[in-house]
Write a protein that holds these residues in place. Structure first.
Motif, PDB file in Angstrom:
ATOM      1  N   GLU A   1      -3.491  31.837  74.329  1.00  0.00           N
ATOM      2  CA  GLU A   1      -3.824  30.681  75.714  1.00  0.00           C
ATOM      3  C   GLU A   1      -4.475  29.700  76.080  1.00  0.00           C
ATOM      4  OE1 GLU A   1      -1.906  32.945  79.749  1.00  0.00           O
ATOM      5  OE2 GLU A   1      -4.210  32.602  79.606  1.00  0.00           O
TER       6      GLU A   1
ATOM      7  N   ARG B   1       0.871  29.684  76.775  1.00  0.00           N
ATOM      8  CA  ARG B   1       0.848  30.750  76.105  1.00  0.00           C
ATOM      9  C   ARG B   1       1.816  31.133  75.198  1.00  0.00           C
ATOM     10  NH1 ARG B   1       0.109  37.053  77.823  1.00  0.00           N
ATOM     11  NH2 ARG B   1      -1.605  35.915  78.798  1.00  0.00           N
TER      12      ARG B   1
ATOM     13  N   SER C   1      -0.966  37.135  70.956  1.00  0.00           N
ATOM     14  CA  SER C   1      -1.467  35.724  72.337  1.00  0.00           C
ATOM     15  C   SER C   1      -1.661  35.728  71.814  1.00  0.00           C
ATOM     16  CB  SER C   1      -0.332  36.530  73.576  1.00  0.00           C
ATOM     17  OG  SER C   1       1.079  37.273  73.676  1.00  0.00           O
TER      18      SER C   1
ATOM     19  N   VAL D   1      -6.236  36.909  74.520  1.00  0.00           N
ATOM     20  CA  VAL D   1      -5.979  37.056  74.882  1.00  0.00           C
ATOM     21  C   VAL D   1      -6.191  38.621  75.117  1.00  0.00           C
ATOM     22  CG1 VAL D   1      -3.769  38.030  76.866  1.00  0.00           C
ATOM     23  CG2 VAL D   1      -3.644  35.868  75.613  1.00  0.00           C
TER      24      VAL D   1
END
Length: 747
Positions: free
Chosen positions: A228, A298, A226, A176
């Motif tokens: 996704e 996520r 993160s 991300v």
């Protein structure tokens, strides 16, 4: 699908059997049945690449794929790039039936299929749950589709570097905030301990790399790293985290939290003490996610404030697997979106499916061309994974050993194409530098090249002024670079050192083995149609490989004797019966190979207009001397006095029978192969008292091993199949008879 040139060779995965099947285009519902030697979880990998063939545009196909218990795909189509779908099913019967069903008056197609047994401990029955936290039981009967398999902080891990032949893709495109992360690597430090992960769980190249929190991204603030991922809503997912602390220098140095969507799944994780008080120990954690209504999933890791340690967090690898619905379906078209606050009460099946846009043709325009695989070093050939052709009708089972197992049941497939980006070819050939040209043919120029990983290749670039029937103006083929060039170049015209008689015999044997496989290794014979010394290539060890399948054609049906087709081939090698009748059979290849045998013996061109009239055509000239029993008068002068008479006689008889006027009187390539082997034995040793030593008619007396090459033989031993020696035809590795290349860039 359609028979596409060479057969792909690779190494066999751990504790697996591979079911490899070549399919015709499917116009009606088609069942494909695989025999299962041992019940349990099996991977099913389906390979699709759309292209146009005759009246079929594969991108217009629409169909469903199912098994006895599960729907894998429905209303499925592949519009452009190639797709690999991977599923994991618990097979409880002794057969696995996979059904392809066209939708809405369309049709179905498949390029290749694998069925691979999964080690029993890879997927256990239970896992942790997310929201609410708890325990999930019932994974064993569940079907799974591998949606993503990701190597954090590292490069693509190819099947060659995974004991179970999986592909792990880099995580960079899923981050991300890429600047919030940094990559670390320490593969040598990875340890596998009892109770933790094994090499089958994930390879060292996954556990030995990691994406780590970048401490300089936003100093003084707390943030997560993160990723996704796109997912199909309406399904539960099994998420597997792979961890290995390769960054700490002492115990209890690294604490962090792990999240899936908004939920924290592990708090204050200390990798150094999770199993044993050691660093760099590989292990994994499984979590089942409730049915999701979102098309995004996520995953995050972030620092823990426990003990006041320096903020840090890592993740080494990740697998996301879709779980089958309560109706047994894994198809997105069959999904039912359920609100996130409800969860299924039923045990759900599991399947595995990786969509890797890969395995496509090396031609940069138009029809799928088969790329051939880079030849492995001899020391690694015992570990080569083999893709074997199999008739769509019926099942073939063979005992086959693997890289790590003692052998399991194999039911066999085949061909997948590969793509190498055009920019990679430009770089490999120094932007098609004219000084790098190593050959010029009717197709175009051939350049020597070196790919980014050091692999030497021959890049055949089509001449844009020659019509190719493609939709673009570039067509390029990539081949394995064969260090010693063509057989022809070693016989005459190039000034290379002369080869010994033994070397020539071994080259002929290797080429014969390749042609024999083409004729018998698939449900319908494949006829090369352009057998000549220029199409027999030699590697650094003078191992012969058959090449250039541009004119190849599938042979006649079982109830037919020939294929009626326009005459193709090369002057001097062309079968006169084929030329007269325009009726093609495998015996046309046999005739051409007979010409090659005389070419090898005499070391002169097959057509030489500069010679006296009776000598212009090599086949006619050599046959006159052979019928007089004076073949020794016309052999290569460098071989005079170096060929045992019995070996020369057997070789001459074999060539003579290949050049019979009528195909029905010619031997099969299996017969030719046997006789060349015999000629080699006669050259290397005198066999005292052998009643066949002076025989002049051994053609037709085949050993059972050769005669049954194209048939099922459940008694083939693991050793025979693994160690493909010159004498062991039953275990022939096609990388040893076809010029091939397989590159990971296509994945």
């Amino acid at each position: 699908m359609f028979l596409l040139k060479p057969i792909r060779i690779q190494s066999l995965p751990s504790q697996t059997h591979r079911c490899i099947r070549q399919l015709e285009s499917l116009l009606d519902p088609q069942n494909t049945t695989f025999s299962i030697g041992q019940s349990g979880r099996h991977w099913i990998r389906l390979y699709f690449y759309p292209f146009v063939y005759n009246s079929y545009n594969m991108s217009l196909a629409n169909f469903a794929v199912s098994t006895q218990d599960h729907v894998l795909l429905s209303n499925f189509s592949v519009k452009s790039s190639a797709v690999v779908k991977e599923y994991s099913l618990n097979v409880t019967s002794n057969v696995l039936v996979i059904t392809f069903t066209p939708s809405n008056n369309s049709f179905a197609f498949l390029n290749a299929i694998e069925v691979v047994s999964v080690p029993s401990g890879l997927i256990t029955d239970d896992a942790n749950t997310v929201s609410p936290p708890g325990n999930f039981k019932g994974l064993l009967p569940t079907a799974l589709e591998t949606v993503w398999r990701v190597n954090m902080g590292g490069q693509t891990v190819t099947p060659d570097n995974d004991t179970l032949w999986r592909t792990w893709i880099p995580d960079k495109s899923f981050l991300v905030q890429p600047n919030a992360a940094t990559n670390v690597s320490n593969v040598a430090a990875v340890k596998y301990v009892s109770g933790g992960a094994t090499q089958d769980t994930a390879p060292r190249t996954v556990y030995g790399t990691a994406t780590r929190m970048n401490s300089v991204f936003d100093p003084g603030t707390i943030f997560n790293v993160s990723w996704e991922f796109n997912v199909d809503p309406g399904f539960q997912y099994l998420v597997r985290f792979h961890f290995c602390d390769i960054v700490s220098t002492s115990l209890n140095e690294l604490y962090f939290n792990v999240f899936i969507d908004p939920w924290i799944v592990v708090k204050d994780l200390d990798l150094s003490t999770y199993l044993v008080n050691q660093l760099a120990v590989a292990y994994y954690m499984d979590y089942v996610l409730v049915t999701t209504a979102s098309n995004k999933l996520r995953v995050s890791v972030g620092p823990s404030t426990v003990n006041g340690n320096f903020p840090d967090a890592i993740l080494n690898g990740l697998e996301i697997m879709k779980m089958n619905s309560s109706e047994g379906s894994l198809s997105a078209a069959d999904s039912v979106i359920i609100s996130s606050d409800s969860s299924s009460k039923k045990n759900l099946g599991v399947i595995v499916g990786v969509s890797i846009g890969a395995f496509i043709a090396v031609v940069l325009a138009g029809i799928l061309f088969m790329l051939c695989r880079k030849r492995r070093r001899l020391i690694r050939q015992k570990q080569s994974k083999t893709w074997i052709p199999l008739s769509i009708n019926g099942t073939i089972s063979q005992s086959m050993g693997s890289k790590y197992s003692n052998g399991t049941t194999l039911s066999a497939i085949s061909n997948i194409g590969y793509r190498v980006p055009f920019l990679a070819l430009q770089e490999a050939t120094n932007n098609f530098d004219e000084s790098w040209v190593i050959g010029i043919g009717g197709f175009g120029k051939v350049y020597k090249g070196v790919l980014s990983d050091g692999t030497k290749v021959a890049v055949k670039r089509g001449n844009p002024r020659i019509p190719t029937g493609t939709s673009r103006n570039e067509m390029i083929l990539v081949y394995e670079y064969m260090e010693n060039g063509t057989l022809k170049s070693h016989l005459y015209g190039s000034g290379l050192p002369s080869m010994s008689w033994k070397e020539r015999l071994e080259i002929c044997i290797g080429a014969a083995r390749g042609l024999h496989y083409l004729h018998t290794g698939y449900a319908k014979a494949v006829i090369h149609r352009d057998v000549k010394s220029a199409n027999i290539l030699l590697d650094e060890n003078l191992m012969a490989k058959v090449a250039d399948f541009g004119l190849s054609k599938t042979g006649p049906e079982i109830d037919q004797t020939h294929v009626s087709t326009a005459v193709k081939g090369s002057f001097g090698y062309l079968d006169p019966e084929y030329f007269r009748r325009q009726q093609l059979t495998e015996k046309s290849d046999v005739y051409s190979f007979g010409v090659v045998l005389f070419e090898v013996l005499c070391a002169r061109p097959v057509i030489d207009p500069t010679l006296p009239r009776e000598m212009v055509n090599l086949a006619e000239w050599a046959m006159k001397w052979q019928k007089r029993g004076q073949l020794d008068q016309i052999i290569d002068t460098t071989l005079v006095g170096k060929i045992r008479p019995d070996s020369l006689r057997k070789f001459g008889e074999t060539a003579e029978k290949c050049l019979a006027d009528f195909g029905v009187d010619r031997p099969s390539m299996g017969d030719v192969l046997w006789n060349l082997e015999y000629a080699l034995q006669l050259q290397e040793a005198v066999i005292d008292g052998d009643p066949e030593e002076n025989s002049t008619n051994l053609i037709g007396e085949l050993s059972p091993q050769v005669n049954n090459f194209g048939e099922s033989n459940t008694n083939i031993s693991t050793t025979q199949f693994e160690v493909s020696s010159v004498e062991d035809l039953s275990g022939v590795s096609m990388s040893r008879v076809f010029s091939q290349l397989v590159k990971s860039e296509g994945r």
